[in-house]
Scaffold this motif. Structure first.
Motif, PDB file in Angstrom:
ATOM      1  N   PHE A  24       0.595  -1.152  -0.040  1.00  0.00           N
ATOM      2  CA  PHE A  24      -0.147   0.191   0.026  1.00  0.00           C
ATOM      3  C   PHE A  24       0.703   0.917  -0.376  1.00  0.00           C
ATOM      4  CE2 PHE A  24      -4.357  -0.802  -0.535  1.00  0.00           C
ATOM      5  CZ  PHE A  24      -4.301  -2.610   0.572  1.00  0.00           C
ATOM      6  N   SER A  68       0.221   3.994  -3.046  1.00  0.00           N
ATOM      7  CA  SER A  68       0.347   4.670  -2.717  1.00  0.00           C
ATOM      8  C   SER A  68       1.150   6.069  -3.077  1.00  0.00           C
ATOM      9  CB  SER A  68      -0.166   5.455  -1.197  1.00  0.00           C
ATOM     10  OG  SER A  68       1.125   5.558  -0.692  1.00  0.00           O
ATOM     11  N   ILE A 118      -6.390  -8.601   6.432  1.00  0.00           N
ATOM     12  CA  ILE A 118      -5.546  -7.377   6.921  1.00  0.00           C
ATOM     13  C   ILE A 118      -4.667  -6.537   5.739  1.00  0.00           C
ATOM     14  CG2 ILE A 118      -2.749  -7.235   7.124  1.00  0.00           C
ATOM     15  CD1 ILE A 118      -3.372 -10.412   8.421  1.00  0.00           C
ATOM     16  N   ALA A 121      -7.423  -4.704   5.169  1.00  0.00           N
ATOM     17  CA  ALA A 121      -8.410  -3.636   5.158  1.00  0.00           C
ATOM     18  C   ALA A 121      -7.428  -2.927   6.275  1.00  0.00           C
ATOM     19  CB  ALA A 121      -9.855  -4.154   5.366  1.00  0.00           C
ATOM     20  N   VAL A 122      -7.364  -3.237   6.885  1.00  0.00           N
ATOM     21  CA  VAL A 122      -6.431  -3.285   8.179  1.00  0.00           C
ATOM     22  C   VAL A 122      -5.084  -1.885   8.129  1.00  0.00           C
ATOM     23  CG1 VAL A 122      -4.186  -2.828  10.204  1.00  0.00           C
ATOM     24  CG2 VAL A 122      -6.704  -4.712   9.681  1.00  0.00           C
ATOM     25  N   ALA A 124      -4.267  -0.819   4.429  1.00  0.00           N
ATOM     26  CA  ALA A 124      -4.753   0.080   3.663  1.00  0.00           C
ATOM     27  C   ALA A 124      -5.067   1.239   5.171  1.00  0.00           C
ATOM     28  CB  ALA A 124      -5.715  -0.287   2.851  1.00  0.00           C
ATOM     29  N   THR A 125      -6.100   0.884   5.973  1.00  0.00           N
ATOM     30  CA  THR A 125      -6.622   2.318   7.121  1.00  0.00           C
ATOM     31  C   THR A 125      -5.427   2.518   7.832  1.00  0.00           C
ATOM     32  OG1 THR A 125      -8.453   0.474   7.178  1.00  0.00           O
ATOM     33  CG2 THR A 125      -7.692   2.310   9.125  1.00  0.00           C
ATOM     34  N   VAL A 151      -2.323   3.174   6.704  1.00  0.00           N
ATOM     35  CA  VAL A 151      -1.127   4.187   5.386  1.00  0.00           C
ATOM     36  C   VAL A 151      -2.366   5.243   5.563  1.00  0.00           C
ATOM     37  CG1 VAL A 151      -1.158   3.760   2.864  1.00  0.00           C
ATOM     38  CG2 VAL A 151      -0.737   2.161   4.415  1.00  0.00           C
ATOM     39  N   ALA A 152      -3.310   5.020   5.181  1.00  0.00           N
ATOM     40  CA  ALA A 152      -4.573   5.876   4.865  1.00  0.00           C
ATOM     41  C   ALA A 152      -4.594   7.364   6.012  1.00  0.00           C
ATOM     42  CB  ALA A 152      -5.507   6.003   4.837  1.00  0.00           C
TER      43      ALA A 152
END
Lengths: 113, 104, 660
Positions: A17, A21, A75, A77-78, A80-81, A83-84
């Motif tokens: 990610f 990004s 994982i 999802a976690v 990515a959250t 990194v966001a």
């Protein structure tokens, strides 16, 4: 023992990610301060996607195919959250995160071997 | 014919009636379509019976979803209604053919 | 948005998304919140029974367990022992009295297996005492939603040394770790007639309490069907064999049941309402995806402190980042109610009304009537150990104990293999109960493709996993889902602030629709969390021996939820949010501190005893509570953004206003 696999999936996901990004215009500017050339961004994108797909392997290995895919998605999802949030509040730290994730990948691969 | 056309026109033009009719069609009309589709798919497929029921239910929920989206996405009420009635007729025919005796 | 005018797909879907989300949004938030908690319902139930917290799962006194079974139910047709696990460190004993329909028992077990998730953790490798036994993953046959069955031990029927009373609890089952002693078990009828009398007395005692049990079952949201799922009748500390009497509690099962059946109404009504809400959710999610313009570009986008934009980003983030889960959970929720919502499928495939659900065949093994001692179980368990190295032993069932025709069935943990294989695919080994000879077991056929797809969806929804990792990930995704709904609801109000202000300026009040949404937002989101916190507090503050205290726990939940609605009506929007969020934050964050003050283990105690699930609960409660506090603080410090155009002095328009 399975912790090594979980961490490997997480490390690969974070790595992926971060790379993805960096391949996006908006976030590359946040991370690098200036917009990298599009070939570089394309490379980041490829590396990112490959890492995300690679993360599927330890997931399936540790959990079997169906649960493995579920764990993989979770994982992703976690991470990515994570990194966001980093991109929002500490974009510069993405370099650091990237290196940590890479180190994590190497370390956990060794551990799980 | 003329009366129908006028009504359609009228209903299309009046925002309140338009929305209300669409909501009714989406909630109840689509449900009816899904019920019919479930019956048809369960009766008339080639897979084994327990699977047929499962598959029919899965597909019918998707059918419900798609028809709700259709009802709100199309331009006119007529198209919305047809989007429900035509598949319903299709499934009705399927069911009639698939069930021996023609009763559901 | 006017449907009588030309519009694009996105606009229609935007309207659809807003309204399908808003109309039942608060119900959906409640379903998401309680459903997410339900992934850990066994842990929650355990936490809510502090008397059980000190159970020592490091050793298992199997002899004592069998002794107690022989004592309590010498005439039983079937004994069951469920072993401790990382999800529940107690040992559970149950039995089927003679005269109970074994088929029904099977169905109960199947219901239980269907409803009670046995989600196991990966067995941790620890050294067991002496025997070189490896610790096991857990499992459970007949996963339970026990109704607490209270029974008085009868007048003169007290036996010396018995603590008296049953304590049936909902629990999951788990791993066995045996102690070194290997003695041959005596499972006959040691006390002769006296025991028989006691047993009859007990059975008689059961009948009136069945009614009470039913009530409590309803209180807990009802057992499945008539018989319901039996919890273990006796709960033991595995190491000492001492009986533990956890308080009657509605437990995590109340939350679980609430999330798909609601409460206080006929079960079918509740399920229909939830089913309809699920369809609304499905429409909202898919229309949301259609509306979202740059789903990839905006993937990591979150712009704080920008008012409506930030809320939209938060809504997008919580939705998109776990989108696969939201879609799977919603669709599988529909599938779980599939036959109820779309009955025509079954009706058309089976016009004669045949029940298509294959019952798990419980071999009817009638007893021979001749007594014979039960074989030594330890070597049998060792064989099971050898055979199932990774997944271990879930439970032990003895059919016709003490009879010549007894069978020992050792089962694997219920879930945890592949999601594809579905619910009841736990392997079992069967042995003759007298000779110890292995018996053949019929394997269930592999699932078809359609079944496999259905199973994966349903297993994901129910969190049927062997390891805690996927379950925690589902939990986080569930929190994401709850946030998705909450941010959407809040955003509805924020997006219409201008209209609201204009209305207030004109007429001095908030428009009715806005006010309705505001009140429902606070009560439905913060109020629900407040009620959940109060539920746990009630569990600890209501005296342990109060009759039907589980009903009281539930009443407190609804009372506080209702009170939050009144509070939201009386206070203005911002203050209501602050107060309720802070209240919820306090109640929940204080739970790890309330725990030791009311009979449970403190966090340090849990750590030292290795009670993982208590540690998980306490830490999660602390984190969630603190997050709610943080949210309350953010609301309190929030100053509405003044945009440049508003800051300019108002332009006096001398011309008559155009009609809008």
């Amino acid at each position: 023992m399975s912790l090594a696999f979980d961490l490997l999936i997480l490390a690969l996901a974070l790595f992926g990610f971060c790379a993805l990004s960096a391949s996006m215009e908006r976030h590359a500017k946040q991370v690098f301060g200036k917009l990298p050339p599009s070939e570089a961004r394309k490379r980041y994108a490829i590396v990112g996607w490959v890492a995300l797909v690679l993360a599927l392997l330890p997931a399936i290995h540790a959990y079997g195919p169906s649960t493995g895919i579920a764990v993989w998605v979770g994982i992703l999802a976690v991470s990515a959250t994570g990194v966001a949030l980093l991109l929002t509040y500490r974009p510069r730290s993405l370099h650091f995160t990237f290196s940590i994730a890479l180190a994590g990948v190497l370390l956990t691969t060794l551990m799980g071997w | 014919m003329k009366i129908n056309a006028n009504f359609m026109f009228f209903a299309d033009r009046n925002p309140r009636i338009n929305i209300s009719l669409r909501v009714l069609m989406a909630i109840f009309g689509s449900y009816g379509l899904a019920l019919l589709g479930a019956a048809a798919l369960a009766a008339g497929t080639l897979v084994a019976k327990p699977d047929a029921v499962n598959l029919a239910i899965m597909l019918s929920f998707l059918l419900y979803l798609l028809s709700v989206i259709w009802v709100f996405a199309t331009a006119t009420l007529l198209k919305a209604a047809l989007g429900l009635l035509v598949p319903a007729a299709f499934f009705g025919l399927w069911l009639a053919l698939a069930t021996p005796g023609g009763t559901s | 948005m006017r449907f009588d005018q030309p519009r694009g797909l996105r606009q229609s879907m935007s309207w659809l998304h807003t309204w399908s989300g808003l109309v039942l949004g608060w119900l959906l938030f409640a379903i998401f919140a309680t459903g997410t908690l339900s992934f850990f319902r066994n842990e929650i139930t355990f936490w809510m029974q502090p008397e059980l917290h000190r159970a020592d799962k490091n050793r298992i006194d199997l002899d004592r367990a069998l002794q107690i079974l022989a004592w309590e139910a010498p005439n039983a047709t079937q004994w069951s022992i469920t072993f401790p696990s990382p999800r529940n460190p107690t040992l559970g004993l149950s039995w089927q009295a003679p005269g109970q329909n074994q088929g029904a028992g099977g169905r109960d077990q199947q219901e239980g297996a269907r409803e009670g998730a046995s989600r196991e953790a990966r067995p941790a490798r620890e050294s067991a005492g002496g025997n070189g036994e490896r610790p096991r993953g857990e499992g459970g046959f007949a996963a339970r939603e026990g109704r607490p069955v209270r029974e008085n031990a009868g007048g003169g029927g007290e036996r010396a040394g018995r603590e008296g009373g049953f304590a049936a609890r909902s629990r999951e089952d788990g791993s066995a770790r045996r102690e070194g002693a290997a003695r041959s078990e005596r499972a006959g009828r040691p006390e002769g007639e006296g025991a028989a009398q006691q047993n009859d007395g007990r059975q008689q005692g059961e009948a009136p309490n069945a009614a009470g049990g039913q009530q409590q079952a309803r209180a807990q949201g009802g057992g499945g069907g008539g018989g319901g799922n039996r919890g273990p009748r006796i709960v033991l500390d595995p190491a000492t064999g001492a009986q533990l009497k956890g308080r009657e509690t509605a437990g995590g099962n109340f939350l679980y049941r609430f999330h798909f059946e609601l409460y206080g109404m006929d079960r079918m009504w509740g399920r229909w309402i939830v089913g309809i809400a699920t369809m609304f959710m499905f429409v909202a999610i898919i229309s949301g995806v259609i509306v979202h313009r740059n789903i990839f570009k905006d993937f990591f986008t979150f712009r704080p402190a920008k008012g409506k934009r930030s809320w939209l980003d938060a809504h997008n983030a919580s939705s998109v980042l776990s989108l696969p889960f939201h879609i799977v959970i919603t669709f599988s929720g529909l599938l779980l109610f599939g036959n109820m919502l779309l009955p025509t499928a079954m009706q058309s495939a089976y016009p004669d009304g045949m029940n298509m659900r294959a019952r798990m065949a419980q071999e009817a093994t009638p007893p021979s009537g001749e007594r014979a001692p039960l074989v030594d179980l330890v070597p049998l368990l060792a064989i099971a150990d050898e055979t199932w190295q990774s997944r271990g032993i879930g439970s032990l069932t003895i059919i016709n104990p003490g009879d010549r025709k007894s069978i020992v069935e050792i089962r694997q943990p219920m879930a945890g293999g592949s999601l594809v294989s579905g619910r009841n695919m736990a392997e079992s080994l069967r042995f003759d109960g007298v000779t110890g000879e292995p018996l053949a077991v019929t394997q269930a056929p592999p699932p078809t493709t359609v079944q496999a797809i259905s199973n994966v969806f349903i297993m994901l929804h129910r969190g049927f996993f062997a390891s805690p990792v996927p379950r925690w990930l589902l939990f986080l995704a569930g929190i994401g889902g709850a946030l998705m709904v909450a941010t959407g609801l809040v955003m509805w109000c924020i997006a219409r602030t201008k209209e609201k202000e204009k209305h207030r300026v004109e007429s001095g009040r908030t428009p009715f629709g806005h006010r309705l949404v505001e009140v429902c937002n606070v009560a439905g989101i913060a109020g629900l969390l407040l009620a959940i916190g109060a539920y746990f507090w009630a569990n600890r503050l209501i005296p342990a021996d109060l009759l039907q205290r589980n009903l009281w726990e539930i009443r407190v939940f609804f009372l506080i939820w209702g009170a939050s609605g009144v509070h939201a009506l009386l206070r203005d929007y911002k203050r209501a949010w602050i107060e309720q969020l802070a209240g919820a934050g306090f109640l929940i964050a204080a739970l790890p501190f309330l725990n030791p003050l009311t009979g449970g283990l403190s966090l340090f105690g849990s750590i030292s005893l290795g009670q993982g699930l208590l540690i998980g609960f306490d830490l999660a409660a602390l984190l969630i509570g603190l997050s709610l506090f943080y949210a309350a603080r953010k609301v309190r410090l929030h100053v509405p953004r003044v945009r440049a155009t508003q800051a300019a002095p108002p332009f006096v328009n001398l011309q008559p206003e155009e009609s809008a």
